[in-house]
Design an enzyme around this catalytic site. Structure first.
Site, PDB file in Angstrom:
ATOM      1  CB  THR A  25      -7.444  40.185  10.687  1.00  0.00           C
ATOM      2  OG1 THR A  25      -8.538  39.916  11.548  1.00  0.00           O
ATOM      3  CG2 THR A  25      -7.982  40.560   9.328  1.00  0.00           C
ATOM      4  CB  ILE A 103      -8.113  31.081   0.037  1.00  0.00           C
ATOM      5  CG1 ILE A 103      -7.423  32.452   0.104  1.00  0.00           C
ATOM      6  CG2 ILE A 103      -9.485  31.205  -0.655  1.00  0.00           C
ATOM      7  CD1 ILE A 103      -7.167  33.083  -1.265  1.00  0.00           C
ATOM      8  CG  HIS A 119     -14.419  32.109  -1.474  1.00  0.00           C
ATOM      9  ND1 HIS A 119     -14.533  33.203  -0.662  1.00  0.00           N
ATOM     10  CD2 HIS A 119     -15.618  31.985  -2.090  1.00  0.00           C
ATOM     11  CE1 HIS A 119     -15.755  33.730  -0.769  1.00  0.00           C
ATOM     12  NE2 HIS A 119     -16.429  33.003  -1.630  1.00  0.00           N
ATOM     13  CB  CYS A 127      -0.853  21.504 -14.570  1.00  0.00           C
ATOM     14  SG  CYS A 127      -0.691  21.691 -16.360  1.00  0.00           S
ATOM     15  CB  SER A 191     -18.816  42.493   6.436  1.00  0.00           C
ATOM     16  OG  SER A 191     -18.483  41.964   5.164  1.00  0.00           O
TER      17      SER A 191
HETATM   18 ZN    ZN Z   1       0.767  19.896 -16.721  1.00  0.00          ZN
END
Ligand code: ZN
Length: 248
Positions: A25, A103, A119, A127, A191
């Protein structure tokens, strides 16, 4: 500020840092969980948790990407004091791993090498049909409603763990192992209520546990030191600027 954290950092050579949204943040990346409002689109009103779920992504990839471009893909975000302090500790051989629920890839941008991303990361995209890799710029492109694979026409998705999806157990196990081996565990900006955060902290068996979070957490009672303060400010003091401020 009391100097215990600085002293413990100086005495340790196996620090593990475990962080959450509060770590970012201060790079002006908002915590989407703290945005209470609903996200409105032509299909209706949805919570961030709904949009960032596997089934929603499959049904409405266009809304998913619109949300991500506004709320998650911060292509110009810069590492802050927390990221830089942790990178310095790793360089000095004091810190063995950064474990993060974020992330945004900011730890690596700040210079950290051993980063375990529970995460996943927005910087890796692939793809769903052929597996070809794409960078963040490709999927964040505003005109590119749903990013399509140039090789096969499949849908490209971010390599992040969506709601309804399982964590990568290899990353999780490695994180648990680092925490078990650590002699100083610094938990910051989380948290500790979102799975698997609290469970990971309970893997810690030795040394000192330090919690840095603006609000109280369910683990505060177990910690050796609790600091309800900005994490950037706290780590800057403990890692970079502490000495000249020391009052004895
Ligand atoms: Zn592809």
């Amino acid at each position: 500020m009391d100097n215990r954290l600085m002293e413990w950092i100086e005495a340790s050579n196996n620090i593990v840092f475990f962080g959450g949204a509060g770590t970012s943040t201060e790079s002006e990346i908002p915590d989407f969980r703290s945005q209470k409002g609903l996200y409105s689109c032509k299909y209706g009103d949805y919570s961030p948790e709904t949009i960032l779920s596997h089934s929603f992504f499959i049904r409405h990839p266009d809304v998913f990407y619109k949300f991500c471009r506004e709320k998650i893909f911060f292509i110009d975000a810069k590492p802050n004091k927390t990221h830089l302090a942790l990178a310095k500790l790793e360089k000095e051989g004091r810190l063995s791993a950064v474990i993060t629920q974020n992330i945004d890839g900011l730890h690596q941008l700040g210079g950290s090498i051993n980063v375990l991303e529970l995460h996943g990361t927005i910087h890796k995209n692939y793809c769903m049909n052929c597996g070809k890799s794409y960078d963040l710029a490709y999927v964040a492109e505003p005109g590119n409603a749903v990013p399509i694979c140039k090789a096969c026409g499949g849908i490209v998705r971010p390599d992040i763990v969506l709601y309804e999806e399982a964590l990568d157990m290899k990353v999780f196990q490695a994180a648990a192992e680092h925490i078990r081996d650590a002699d100083l565990l610094i938990v910051g900006g989380t948290s500790l209520v979102v799975y698997p955060a609290a469970g990971l902290v309970s893997e810690f068996i030795g040394g000192k546990l330090v919690l840095i979070n603006k609000q109280a957490t369910p683990c505060d009672e177990k910690a050796d030191l609790v600091i309800h303060e900005s994490i950037g400010y706290t780590l800057e003091h403990a890692v970079f600027g502490g000495k000249e401020n020391e009052t004895g």
